[in-house]
Scaffold this motif. Sequence first.
Motif, mmCIF file in Angstrom:
data_model
loop_
_atom_site.group_PDB
_atom_site.id
_atom_site.type_symbol
_atom_site.label_atom_id
_atom_site.label_comp_id
_atom_site.label_asym_id
_atom_site.label_seq_id
_atom_site.Cartn_x
_atom_site.Cartn_y
_atom_site.Cartn_z
ATOM 1 N N PRO A 186 0.820 -1.222 0.000
ATOM 2 C CA PRO A 186 0.000 0.000 0.000
ATOM 3 C C PRO A 186 0.850 1.266 0.000
ATOM 4 C CG PRO A 186 -0.787 -1.581 1.637
ATOM 5 C CD PRO A 186 0.523 -2.099 1.147
ATOM 6 N N ASP A 187 0.462 2.226 -0.826
ATOM 7 C CA ASP A 187 1.162 3.506 -0.849
ATOM 8 C C ASP A 187 1.005 4.255 0.469
ATOM 9 O OD1 ASP A 187 1.961 3.018 -3.438
ATOM 10 O OD2 ASP A 187 0.239 4.046 -4.319
ATOM 11 N N SER A 188 -0.095 4.010 1.176
ATOM 12 C CA SER A 188 -0.310 4.676 2.459
ATOM 13 C C SER A 188 0.749 4.299 3.482
ATOM 14 C CB SER A 188 -1.697 4.333 3.001
ATOM 15 O OG SER A 188 -1.844 2.927 3.169
ATOM 16 N N LEU A 189 1.256 3.065 3.398
ATOM 17 C CA LEU A 189 2.305 2.642 4.318
ATOM 18 C C LEU A 189 3.590 3.418 4.063
ATOM 19 C CD1 LEU A 189 3.121 0.612 6.542
ATOM 20 C CD2 LEU A 189 3.810 -0.948 4.711
ATOM 21 N N ALA A 193 5.408 6.354 6.565
ATOM 22 C CA ALA A 193 6.817 6.335 6.954
ATOM 23 C C ALA A 193 7.498 7.661 6.624
ATOM 24 C CB ALA A 193 7.525 5.183 6.251
ATOM 25 N N ARG A 194 7.125 8.265 5.497
ATOM 26 C CA ARG A 194 7.711 9.565 5.151
ATOM 27 C C ARG A 194 7.256 10.649 6.112
ATOM 28 N NH1 ARG A 194 6.470 8.802 -1.270
ATOM 29 N NH2 ARG A 194 8.314 7.511 -1.782
ATOM 30 N N LEU A 195 6.006 10.606 6.547
ATOM 31 C CA LEU A 195 5.519 11.586 7.519
ATOM 32 C C LEU A 195 6.211 11.428 8.871
ATOM 33 C CD1 LEU A 195 1.687 11.563 6.729
ATOM 34 C CD2 LEU A 195 3.361 13.331 6.122
ATOM 35 N N ASP A 196 6.626 10.220 9.188
ATOM 36 C CA ASP A 196 7.340 9.983 10.443
ATOM 37 C C ASP A 196 8.811 10.363 10.357
ATOM 38 O OD1 ASP A 196 5.049 9.103 11.646
ATOM 39 O OD2 ASP A 196 5.437 6.976 11.239
ATOM 40 N N GLY A 197 9.256 10.821 9.187
ATOM 41 C CA GLY A 197 10.637 11.288 9.039
ATOM 42 C C GLY A 197 11.597 10.276 8.458
ATOM 43 N N GLU A 200 14.340 7.706 2.177
ATOM 44 C CA GLU A 200 14.062 6.668 1.190
ATOM 45 C C GLU A 200 14.828 5.386 1.474
ATOM 46 O OE1 GLU A 200 11.762 6.785 -1.037
ATOM 47 O OE2 GLU A 200 11.201 8.855 -0.570
ATOM 48 N N TYR A 201 16.075 5.517 1.959
ATOM 49 C CA TYR A 201 16.851 4.313 2.254
ATOM 50 C C TYR A 201 16.247 3.540 3.427
ATOM 51 C CZ TYR A 201 20.373 6.326 -0.834
ATOM 52 O OH TYR A 201 21.029 6.854 -1.918
ATOM 53 N N ARG A 202 15.767 4.268 4.425
ATOM 54 C CA ARG A 202 15.138 3.609 5.570
ATOM 55 C C ARG A 202 13.831 2.923 5.144
ATOM 56 N NH1 ARG A 202 14.943 4.588 11.155
ATOM 57 N NH2 ARG A 202 13.844 2.804 12.104
ATOM 58 N N ILE A 203 13.072 3.562 4.291
ATOM 59 C CA ILE A 203 11.834 2.964 3.792
ATOM 60 C C ILE A 203 12.135 1.699 2.992
ATOM 61 C CG2 ILE A 203 9.863 3.315 2.257
ATOM 62 C CD1 ILE A 203 9.946 6.265 3.014
ATOM 63 N N PHE A 204 13.176 1.773 2.181
ATOM 64 C CA PHE A 204 13.514 0.638 1.313
ATOM 65 C C PHE A 204 13.938 -0.571 2.137
ATOM 66 C CE2 PHE A 204 16.738 -1.759 -1.060
ATOM 67 C CZ PHE A 204 15.991 -2.158 -2.159
ATOM 68 N N THR A 287 6.627 -17.018 4.579
ATOM 69 C CA THR A 287 6.436 -15.581 4.414
ATOM 70 C C THR A 287 5.137 -15.282 3.683
ATOM 71 O OG1 THR A 287 8.835 -15.365 4.287
ATOM 72 C CG2 THR A 287 7.528 -13.474 3.588
ATOM 73 N N MET A 288 4.781 -16.096 2.690
ATOM 74 C CA MET A 288 3.541 -15.870 1.972
ATOM 75 C C MET A 288 2.311 -16.076 2.851
ATOM 76 S SD MET A 288 4.144 -17.415 -1.835
ATOM 77 C CE MET A 288 5.213 -16.586 -3.008
ATOM 78 N N THR A 289 2.391 -16.992 3.812
ATOM 79 C CA THR A 289 1.254 -17.252 4.663
ATOM 80 C C THR A 289 1.097 -16.199 5.776
ATOM 81 O OG1 THR A 289 2.639 -18.720 6.000
ATOM 82 C CG2 THR A 289 1.328 -19.731 4.259
ATOM 83 N N THR A 290 2.191 -15.535 6.143
ATOM 84 C CA THR A 290 2.137 -14.558 7.221
ATOM 85 C C THR A 290 2.082 -13.129 6.738
ATOM 86 O OG1 THR A 290 4.567 -14.568 7.355
ATOM 87 C CG2 THR A 290 3.370 -16.074 8.814
ATOM 88 N N SER A 291 2.267 -12.901 5.437
ATOM 89 C CA SER A 291 2.215 -11.551 4.895
ATOM 90 C C SER A 291 0.977 -11.388 4.046
ATOM 91 C CB SER A 291 3.478 -11.257 4.068
ATOM 92 O OG SER A 291 3.527 -12.110 2.957
ATOM 93 N N GLY A 292 0.907 -10.235 3.404
ATOM 94 C CA GLY A 292 -0.260 -9.946 2.584
ATOM 95 C C GLY A 292 -0.966 -8.736 3.125
ATOM 96 N N MET A 293 -0.683 -7.585 2.555
ATOM 97 C CA MET A 293 -1.218 -6.328 3.052
ATOM 98 C C MET A 293 -2.155 -5.737 2.034
ATOM 99 S SD MET A 293 2.333 -4.789 4.538
ATOM 100 C CE MET A 293 1.448 -3.393 5.180
ATOM 101 N N LYS A 294 -3.228 -5.178 2.525
ATOM 102 C CA LYS A 294 -4.217 -4.555 1.648
ATOM 103 C C LYS A 294 -4.607 -3.210 2.233
ATOM 104 C CE LYS A 294 -6.193 -8.953 0.101
ATOM 105 N NZ LYS A 294 -7.426 -9.761 -0.021
ATOM 106 N N GLU A 295 -5.089 -2.369 1.331
ATOM 107 C CA GLU A 295 -5.550 -1.037 1.755
ATOM 108 C C GLU A 295 -6.763 -1.185 2.668
ATOM 109 O OE1 GLU A 295 -4.301 1.824 1.332
ATOM 110 O OE2 GLU A 295 -2.998 1.826 -0.398
#
Length: 295
Positions: A186-189, A193-197, A200-204, A287-295
């Motif tokens: 999600p782009d919101s995630l 992170a950008r609003l929290d300061g 780009e490297y930390r986000i990546f 990882t596939m069973t424990t991940s999966g993010m949606k808006e």
Amino acid sequence: MKRDYSKPKKRLFHRQKTLNRSMAGNLTLFLFMAVCGVFMVLPLIMVVNNALKPLDELFRYPPKIFVRNPEFDNFSDLFVLMSNSWVPLSRYILNTVIITGGGTIGHVLFASLAAYPLAKHNFPGKNILFKIVVLSLMFSWQVTQIPNYMIISWLGINNTYLAVILPAFAYGLGLYLIKQFMEQIPDSLVESARLDGANEYRIFWAIIMPNVKPAWLTLAVLQFQSMWGNTGSTYLRSEQLKPLQYALQQIVNSGPARQGAAAVVTFIIAAIPITFFIICQSSIIETMTTSGMKE
């Protein structure tokens, strides 16, 4: 403005879909998958048995799948051949580790770094660049072999490890796979992170890479298999720089007298990528069973 936490949050209940299949349908599907599984595993079983067969069973026609008198003479013959070679076996193994490890890690890293701006940033020419990457997948390695050799020679890195490792960084399939997977985050995630300061490297490294772990693990398996099968004969002229795959293929091509050692070579060539895949497969499924993010 303070948030009002007094109101209870609504929960969304999703109805799970159930498959309506009869017992006969389940049995038919199971039998079909069992037959396909047998045909897929049969060549691997034959490779393992051939490595244990004596020469009289290897030359028997029609060939038998299972060994009758198993022995380990083929393994000892291969060890003697590699011990008497001009370049020691440890040198071939070291070259393989450098080439395979460097090409795999470098490709996953560069593909992820290049896929991140294509997936999560808007800049002029973004779509054109991605179309060029997709278009590069249409060409086989035979088409680009001569241009690649000319570029490697122009850079002056011919007959070095970089001549084999560097072209692996630019494999377009990895970039395409990682980019498509990053778009599911999600782009919101990222914006939070950008609003929290976070830069780009930390986000990546802290957000993007952990969430695309199934993609780069799958890519690592594919690239490892490709690099493991690379003999480096196009760019490497020095015998001390060539990988283990090259030495093993020379034994395979040495004639009927070395068919026992050649059977062991085939077993080793198949066993290493399969082992690496099995190790990574558990992480991919988990990882596939424990991940999966949606808006």
